[in-house]
Design an enzyme around this catalytic site. Structure first.
Site, PDB file in Angstrom:
ATOM      1  N   SER A 146      -3.137  -7.710   2.978  1.00  0.00           N
ATOM      2  CA  SER A 146      -3.405  -7.510   4.409  1.00  0.00           C
ATOM      3  C   SER A 146      -3.890  -8.810   5.044  1.00  0.00           C
ATOM      4  CB  SER A 146      -4.474  -6.436   4.595  1.00  0.00           C
ATOM      5  OG  SER A 146      -4.014  -5.204   4.136  1.00  0.00           O
TER       6      SER A 146
ATOM      7  N   ARG B 145      -1.879  -6.380  -8.484  1.00  0.00           N
ATOM      8  CA  ARG B 145      -0.781  -7.293  -8.157  1.00  0.00           C
ATOM      9  C   ARG B 145      -0.611  -8.373  -9.224  1.00  0.00           C
ATOM     10  NH1 ARG B 145      -3.046  -8.420  -2.293  1.00  0.00           N
ATOM     11  NH2 ARG B 145      -4.829  -8.546  -3.673  1.00  0.00           N
TER      12      ARG B 145
ATOM     13  N   HIS C 124       0.841  -1.206   0.000  1.00  0.00           N
ATOM     14  CA  HIS C 124       0.000   0.000   0.000  1.00  0.00           C
ATOM     15  C   HIS C 124       0.877   1.256   0.000  1.00  0.00           C
ATOM     16  CE1 HIS C 124      -3.035  -2.659   2.331  1.00  0.00           C
ATOM     17  NE2 HIS C 124      -3.495  -2.540   1.101  1.00  0.00           N
TER      18      HIS C 124
ATOM     19  N   LYS D 276     -16.711  -7.225   6.014  1.00  0.00           N
ATOM     20  CA  LYS D 276     -15.848  -8.118   6.802  1.00  0.00           C
ATOM     21  C   LYS D 276     -15.583  -7.453   8.154  1.00  0.00           C
ATOM     22  CE  LYS D 276     -13.227  -7.513   2.902  1.00  0.00           C
ATOM     23  NZ  LYS D 276     -11.944  -7.232   2.261  1.00  0.00           N
TER      24      LYS D 276
END
Ligand code: PNS
Length: 178
Positions: A134, A96, A23, A47
């Protein structure tokens, strides 16, 4: 001239639970592209996060304190509404791998359909962080693995401490079940 009258404002939204080196790399690079870069921390995540929105904002402010044109803010509701509120018309996301693509494309197209004035641009993640997320950090930390290669130094003890509390709560719950 136009640049002075209309500062380019970018927005980098995410959950950042917790913020990782991946990040931070995107924030550093995008802060060189935009005059003002706003990091938007999502509050209303479905979540259950490890850290509250306030805690995540505080962590992001701490790790970005060396970048003068970065501002960290929490947001609730739709990203496009937050973007309009802060005057940003470009959303930045990190890509990514191919696995990110479908989700990111869907989100970018949904946002653009809801608000045609808002575009999403993608920065390819630095190869050093291509695997990093994360959720991986949370899992490694939960099982007491080393996380200093994934998150900035000031974040390490915060994640470790929170995971320790989680493990203890989990242990207590299992004891009660037995
Ligand atoms: O770090 P994440 O969890 O991949 O970030 C996802 C985020 C915060 C960018 C996304 O969930 C979001 O923008 N949520 C706000 C709600 C919204 O606008 N939804 C419509 C777009 S699909």
């Amino acid at each position: 001239m136009e640049r002075e009258e209309h500062p380019k404002i970018g927005i980098y939204p995410g959950s950042f639970d917790p913020v990782t080196f991946g990040h931070l790399d995107i924030i550093e690079r995008s802060s060189q592209i935009f005059d003002r870069m706003i990091v938007g921390v999502l509050c209303n995540n479905a979540k259950k996060p490890l850290f509250s929105a306030d805690e995540r904002v505080k962590m992001l402010r701490s790790v970005t304190s060396h970048i003068p044109n970065v501002e960290v803010r929490a947001f609730d509701g739709l990203l496009v509404d937050f973007a309009k509120q802060v005057g940003a018309r470009v959303v930045v996301r990190g890509l990514r791998a191919v696995t990110d693509f479908e989700y990111e494309l869907q989100m970018a197209q949904t946002n653009h359909t809801m608000c045609p004035g808002i575009d999403t641009i993608f920065l390819t993640t630095d190869l050093r962080y291509a695997y990093l997320s994360s959720s991986t950090v949370r899992e490694v930390a939960f099982y007491e693995g080393k996380i200093s290669q994934f998150v900035p130094p000031e974040i390490v003890p915060l994640v470790q401490e929170r995971c320790r509390s989680l493990r203890e709560a989990d242990g207590d719950r299992k004891d009660r079940q037995e």
